[in-house]
Scaffold this motif. Structure first.
Motif, PDB file in Angstrom:
ATOM      1  N   ASP A   1       0.827  -1.213   0.000  1.00 14.59           N
ATOM      2  CA  ASP A   1       0.000   0.000   0.000  1.00 14.59           C
ATOM      3  C   ASP A   1       0.858   1.260   0.000  1.00 14.59           C
ATOM      4  O   ASP A   1       0.391   2.326  -0.413  1.00 14.59           O
ATOM      5  CB  ASP A   1      -0.926   0.010   1.228  1.00 14.59           C
ATOM      6  CG  ASP A   1      -2.126  -0.916   1.055  1.00 14.59           C
ATOM      7  OD1 ASP A   1      -2.297  -1.475  -0.046  1.00 14.59           O
ATOM      8  OD2 ASP A   1      -2.888  -1.080   2.030  1.00 14.59           O
ATOM      9  N   ASP A   2       2.091   1.151   0.483  1.00 15.47           N
ATOM     10  CA  ASP A   2       3.026   2.285   0.458  1.00 15.47           C
ATOM     11  C   ASP A   2       3.757   2.257  -0.879  1.00 15.47           C
ATOM     12  O   ASP A   2       4.844   1.687  -1.010  1.00 15.47           O
ATOM     13  CB  ASP A   2       4.010   2.172   1.628  1.00 15.47           C
ATOM     14  CG  ASP A   2       4.856   3.431   1.803  1.00 15.47           C
ATOM     15  OD1 ASP A   2       4.878   4.261   0.871  1.00 15.47           O
ATOM     16  OD2 ASP A   2       5.491   3.574   2.868  1.00 15.47           O
TER      17      ASP A   2
ATOM     18  N   THR B   1      -6.607  -6.677  -1.860  1.00 13.58           N
ATOM     19  CA  THR B   1      -7.905  -6.428  -1.216  1.00 13.58           C
ATOM     20  C   THR B   1      -8.979  -5.925  -2.183  1.00 13.58           C
ATOM     21  O   THR B   1     -10.159  -5.961  -1.868  1.00 13.58           O
ATOM     22  CB  THR B   1      -7.776  -5.377  -0.095  1.00 13.58           C
ATOM     23  OG1 THR B   1      -7.245  -4.163  -0.655  1.00 13.58           O
ATOM     24  CG2 THR B   1      -6.859  -5.873   1.017  1.00 13.58           C
ATOM     25  N   ARG B   2      -8.551  -5.410  -3.343  1.00 13.77           N
ATOM     26  CA  ARG B   2      -9.498  -4.813  -4.278  1.00 13.77           C
ATOM     27  C   ARG B   2      -8.958  -4.960  -5.689  1.00 13.77           C
ATOM     28  O   ARG B   2      -7.785  -5.278  -5.885  1.00 13.77           O
ATOM     29  CB  ARG B   2      -9.751  -3.347  -3.939  1.00 13.77           C
ATOM     30  CG  ARG B   2      -8.481  -2.504  -3.848  1.00 13.77           C
ATOM     31  CD  ARG B   2      -8.718  -1.228  -3.052  1.00 13.77           C
ATOM     32  NE  ARG B   2      -7.536  -0.386  -2.981  1.00 13.77           N
ATOM     33  CZ  ARG B   2      -6.535  -0.555  -2.122  1.00 13.77           C
ATOM     34  NH1 ARG B   2      -6.561  -1.571  -1.265  1.00 13.77           N
ATOM     35  NH2 ARG B   2      -5.507   0.251  -2.122  1.00 13.77           N
ATOM     36  N   PHE B   3      -9.807  -4.729  -6.656  1.00 12.41           N
ATOM     37  CA  PHE B   3      -9.460  -4.968  -8.046  1.00 12.41           C
ATOM     38  C   PHE B   3      -8.159  -4.258  -8.437  1.00 12.41           C
ATOM     39  O   PHE B   3      -7.309  -4.827  -9.121  1.00 12.41           O
ATOM     40  CB  PHE B   3     -10.615  -4.474  -8.947  1.00 12.41           C
ATOM     41  CG  PHE B   3     -10.585  -5.043 -10.332  1.00 12.41           C
ATOM     42  CD1 PHE B   3     -11.193  -6.262 -10.622  1.00 12.41           C
ATOM     43  CD2 PHE B   3      -9.942  -4.369 -11.371  1.00 12.41           C
ATOM     44  CE1 PHE B   3     -11.173  -6.795 -11.903  1.00 12.41           C
ATOM     45  CE2 PHE B   3      -9.911  -4.892 -12.650  1.00 12.41           C
ATOM     46  CZ  PHE B   3     -10.533  -6.104 -12.913  1.00 12.41           C
ATOM     47  N   GLU B   4      -7.993  -3.024  -7.951  1.00  7.17           N
ATOM     48  CA  GLU B   4      -6.881  -2.179  -8.405  1.00  7.17           C
ATOM     49  C   GLU B   4      -5.512  -2.617  -7.901  1.00  7.17           C
ATOM     50  O   GLU B   4      -4.499  -2.224  -8.462  1.00  7.17           O
ATOM     51  CB  GLU B   4      -7.121  -0.714  -7.991  1.00  7.17           C
ATOM     52  CG  GLU B   4      -8.293  -0.047  -8.671  1.00  7.17           C
ATOM     53  CD  GLU B   4      -9.658  -0.507  -8.154  1.00  7.17           C
ATOM     54  OE1 GLU B   4     -10.654  -0.327  -8.875  1.00  7.17           O
ATOM     55  OE2 GLU B   4      -9.708  -1.060  -7.021  1.00  7.17           O
TER      56      GLU B   4
ATOM     57  N   HIS C   1     -11.688  -7.696  -0.273  1.00  8.71           N
ATOM     58  CA  HIS C   1     -11.932  -7.391   1.134  1.00  8.71           C
ATOM     59  C   HIS C   1     -13.384  -6.939   1.312  1.00  8.71           C
ATOM     60  O   HIS C   1     -13.955  -6.302   0.429  1.00  8.71           O
ATOM     61  CB  HIS C   1     -10.967  -6.266   1.537  1.00  8.71           C
ATOM     62  CG  HIS C   1     -10.836  -6.019   2.986  1.00  8.71           C
ATOM     63  ND1 HIS C   1     -11.830  -5.418   3.725  1.00  8.71           N
ATOM     64  CD2 HIS C   1      -9.804  -6.256   3.850  1.00  8.71           C
ATOM     65  CE1 HIS C   1     -11.414  -5.300   4.985  1.00  8.71           C
ATOM     66  NE2 HIS C   1     -10.199  -5.798   5.084  1.00  8.71           N
ATOM     67  N   PRO C   2     -13.996  -7.248   2.480  1.00  3.53           N
ATOM     68  CA  PRO C   2     -15.381  -6.821   2.683  1.00  3.53           C
ATOM     69  C   PRO C   2     -15.596  -5.314   2.617  1.00  3.53           C
ATOM     70  O   PRO C   2     -16.701  -4.858   2.313  1.00  3.53           O
ATOM     71  CB  PRO C   2     -15.727  -7.381   4.076  1.00  3.53           C
ATOM     72  CG  PRO C   2     -14.420  -7.710   4.712  1.00  3.53           C
ATOM     73  CD  PRO C   2     -13.501  -8.066   3.601  1.00  3.53           C
ATOM     74  N   TRP C   3     -14.544  -4.525   2.888  1.00  2.05           N
ATOM     75  CA  TRP C   3     -14.698  -3.068   2.795  1.00  2.05           C
ATOM     76  C   TRP C   3     -15.007  -2.611   1.366  1.00  2.05           C
ATOM     77  O   TRP C   3     -15.509  -1.509   1.164  1.00  2.05           O
ATOM     78  CB  TRP C   3     -13.426  -2.369   3.266  1.00  2.05           C
ATOM     79  CG  TRP C   3     -13.145  -2.511   4.725  1.00  2.05           C
ATOM     80  CD1 TRP C   3     -13.925  -3.098   5.679  1.00  2.05           C
ATOM     81  CD2 TRP C   3     -11.976  -2.055   5.406  1.00  2.05           C
ATOM     82  NE1 TRP C   3     -13.330  -3.048   6.907  1.00  2.05           N
ATOM     83  CE2 TRP C   3     -12.120  -2.411   6.772  1.00  2.05           C
ATOM     84  CE3 TRP C   3     -10.816  -1.392   5.003  1.00  2.05           C
ATOM     85  CZ2 TRP C   3     -11.153  -2.102   7.727  1.00  2.05           C
ATOM     86  CZ3 TRP C   3      -9.848  -1.086   5.950  1.00  2.05           C
ATOM     87  CH2 TRP C   3     -10.021  -1.448   7.299  1.00  2.05           C
ATOM     88  N   PHE C   4     -14.683  -3.460   0.392  1.00  2.10           N
ATOM     89  CA  PHE C   4     -14.891  -3.087  -1.015  1.00  2.10           C
ATOM     90  C   PHE C   4     -15.948  -3.960  -1.695  1.00  2.10           C
ATOM     91  O   PHE C   4     -16.101  -3.915  -2.907  1.00  2.10           O
ATOM     92  CB  PHE C   4     -13.557  -3.174  -1.768  1.00  2.10           C
ATOM     93  CG  PHE C   4     -12.447  -2.412  -1.091  1.00  2.10           C
ATOM     94  CD1 PHE C   4     -12.455  -1.033  -1.049  1.00  2.10           C
ATOM     95  CD2 PHE C   4     -11.403  -3.082  -0.452  1.00  2.10           C
ATOM     96  CE1 PHE C   4     -11.448  -0.314  -0.401  1.00  2.10           C
ATOM     97  CE2 PHE C   4     -10.394  -2.386   0.199  1.00  2.10           C
ATOM     98  CZ  PHE C   4     -10.420  -0.992   0.226  1.00  2.10           C
TER      99      PHE C   4
ATOM    100  N   TRP D   1     -14.752  -9.417 -12.209  1.00  4.16           N
ATOM    101  CA  TRP D   1     -13.940  -9.528 -10.982  1.00  4.16           C
ATOM    102  C   TRP D   1     -13.657 -10.983 -10.619  1.00  4.16           C
ATOM    103  O   TRP D   1     -12.541 -11.315 -10.202  1.00  4.16           O
ATOM    104  CB  TRP D   1     -14.551  -8.759  -9.810  1.00  4.16           C
ATOM    105  CG  TRP D   1     -15.833  -9.267  -9.224  1.00  4.16           C
ATOM    106  CD1 TRP D   1     -17.093  -8.835  -9.514  1.00  4.16           C
ATOM    107  CD2 TRP D   1     -15.995 -10.295  -8.225  1.00  4.16           C
ATOM    108  NE1 TRP D   1     -18.028  -9.516  -8.768  1.00  4.16           N
ATOM    109  CE2 TRP D   1     -17.385 -10.415  -7.953  1.00  4.16           C
ATOM    110  CE3 TRP D   1     -15.106 -11.105  -7.523  1.00  4.16           C
ATOM    111  CZ2 TRP D   1     -17.902 -11.323  -7.033  1.00  4.16           C
ATOM    112  CZ3 TRP D   1     -15.618 -12.024  -6.605  1.00  4.16           C
ATOM    113  CH2 TRP D   1     -16.993 -12.119  -6.363  1.00  4.16           C
ATOM    114  N   PHE D   2     -14.640 -11.857 -10.807  1.00  4.82           N
ATOM    115  CA  PHE D   2     -14.423 -13.254 -10.431  1.00  4.82           C
ATOM    116  C   PHE D   2     -13.454 -13.943 -11.389  1.00  4.82           C
ATOM    117  O   PHE D   2     -12.573 -14.694 -10.962  1.00  4.82           O
ATOM    118  CB  PHE D   2     -15.757 -14.004 -10.386  1.00  4.82           C
ATOM    119  CG  PHE D   2     -15.621 -15.387  -9.805  1.00  4.82           C
ATOM    120  CD1 PHE D   2     -15.584 -15.577  -8.438  1.00  4.82           C
ATOM    121  CD2 PHE D   2     -15.500 -16.509 -10.621  1.00  4.82           C
ATOM    122  CE1 PHE D   2     -15.449 -16.844  -7.878  1.00  4.82           C
ATOM    123  CE2 PHE D   2     -15.360 -17.786 -10.080  1.00  4.82           C
ATOM    124  CZ  PHE D   2     -15.330 -17.946  -8.702  1.00  4.82           C
TER     125      PHE D   2
END
Length: 324
Positions: free
Chosen positions: A26-27, A47-50, A73-76, A126-127
């Motif tokens: 992430d950094d 955690t996400r597509f990007e 991730h559930p956040w996304f 996405w899948f």
């Protein structure tokens, strides 16, 4: 760093110190520093597509260090559709989001977010992306995935947390699709669980009772549940229903778990062959220090030497990722 760690620094087993869950990528400014870490192995969590392609690239660059982990991730989860041809934005988001504000203001908190939310990713986009990454990377894990009943969407204008959450049923369906994929390819899973232990156990029980396959191994990362949950998920002779067909591991981090007053009790409750350690950190800068600290903390809780903690969690790590 404590004096005891300074004294033992030259004997610290960095070659066997393994981080079972991190987001060091992430950094973006420090990606090259991942290869310079003293920590020997890292489970790098998409955690996400990007960010899936970044995990892929870092695995290619640091193959001996980075274990690639791909997941949503559930956040996304609200950004993902369960249909190949999703409805228009407003219909999709009103169906998967929940306004937790006062009942008198039904949906008024969702309304301001709609203009900022992107079109949902179609299911086949996405899948298929996730499945292709798992197929071409035979050592890849599924993660970070899970359920979160406390998370709220961020208001893009104020940057503060809104009164809007992703419906738990949508999260469960997204998680189940990913668990099924992990079972299909025989991969371990790193699981996020916040205020949703009951839903996780119900999902696992349902699959066991209906004889659906489960992933071979699941890690409850930065675990903050109860001692009873640890016992029920690791008991060899379950008191009820059928025995889980997956080996459940428990991992702890300084970032999330250090503030828990019952942390020593949780660590002591984990069987020594199911214990993992992690940083759950979002940068390589400071990651080694967090790994040193969690080794110290686990050693204190278990009554082990630092070397014993590292050796045991190293062996567990190899089993968890499927290398032993």
């Amino acid at each position: 760093m404590s004096n005891s760690m300074e004294e033992n620094e030259e004997n610290f087993l960095w070659t066997k110190t393994c981080d079972a869950h991190t987001h060091a990528h992430d950094d973006r400014e420090r990606l090259s520093e991942i290869g310079e870490l003293k920590t020997a192995r890292l489970c790098l969590m998409g955690t996400r597509f990007e960010d899936l392609d970044i995990v892929l690239q870092l695995n290619a660059k640091f193959q001996s260090k980075v274990v690639p982990c791909f997941g949503f991730h559930p956040w996304f989860a609200h950004l993902l559709s369960l249909e190949d041809d999703p409805p228009e934005n407003e219909i999709h988001y009103r169906s998967v989001l929940n306004d937790i504000g006062p009942k008198s203001s039904k949906d008024c908190n969702i309304e301001p977010l709609l203009a900022f939310l992107p079109p949902p990713k179609p299911f086949n986009v996405w899948f298929n992306k996730l499945e292709n990454l798992v197929k071409i990377n035979t050592m890849a894990l599924i993660g970070e995935v899970g359920l979160d009943r406390s998370a709220r969407l961020t208001d893009p204008k104020t940057k503060s947390l809104s009164k809007v959450q992703t419906k738990i049923q949508h999260q469960i369906t997204i998680l189940e699709k990913q668990l099924d994929l992990a079972a299909k390819y025989n991969r371990a899973v790193s699981l996020h669980c916040v205020q949703a232990t009951g839903q996780i156990i119900d999902l696992l029980d349902r699959k066991v009772l209906s004889q659906q396959p489960l992933p071979p191994r699941i890690c409850m990362h930065s675990f903050g549940g109860s001692v009873d949950t640890i016992k029920s998920l690791t008991e060899t002779q379950p008191k009820k229903k059928k025995k889980l067909t997956t080996d459940v591991y428990f991992s702890f981090s300084i970032v999330i778990n250090e503030r828990y007053s019952r942390l020593h009790d949780l660590i002591r409750a984990v069987p020594e062959n199911r214990l993992l350690i992690e940083s759950d950190f979002h940068s390589p800068n400071g990651l080694d220090n967090l790994m040193e600290k969690i080794v110290l903390l686990v050693s204190e809780a278990k009554g082990w030497t630092h070397a014993t903690t590292i050796e045991k969690t190293f062996q567990n790590f190899l089993k968890f990722i499927g290398e032993a």
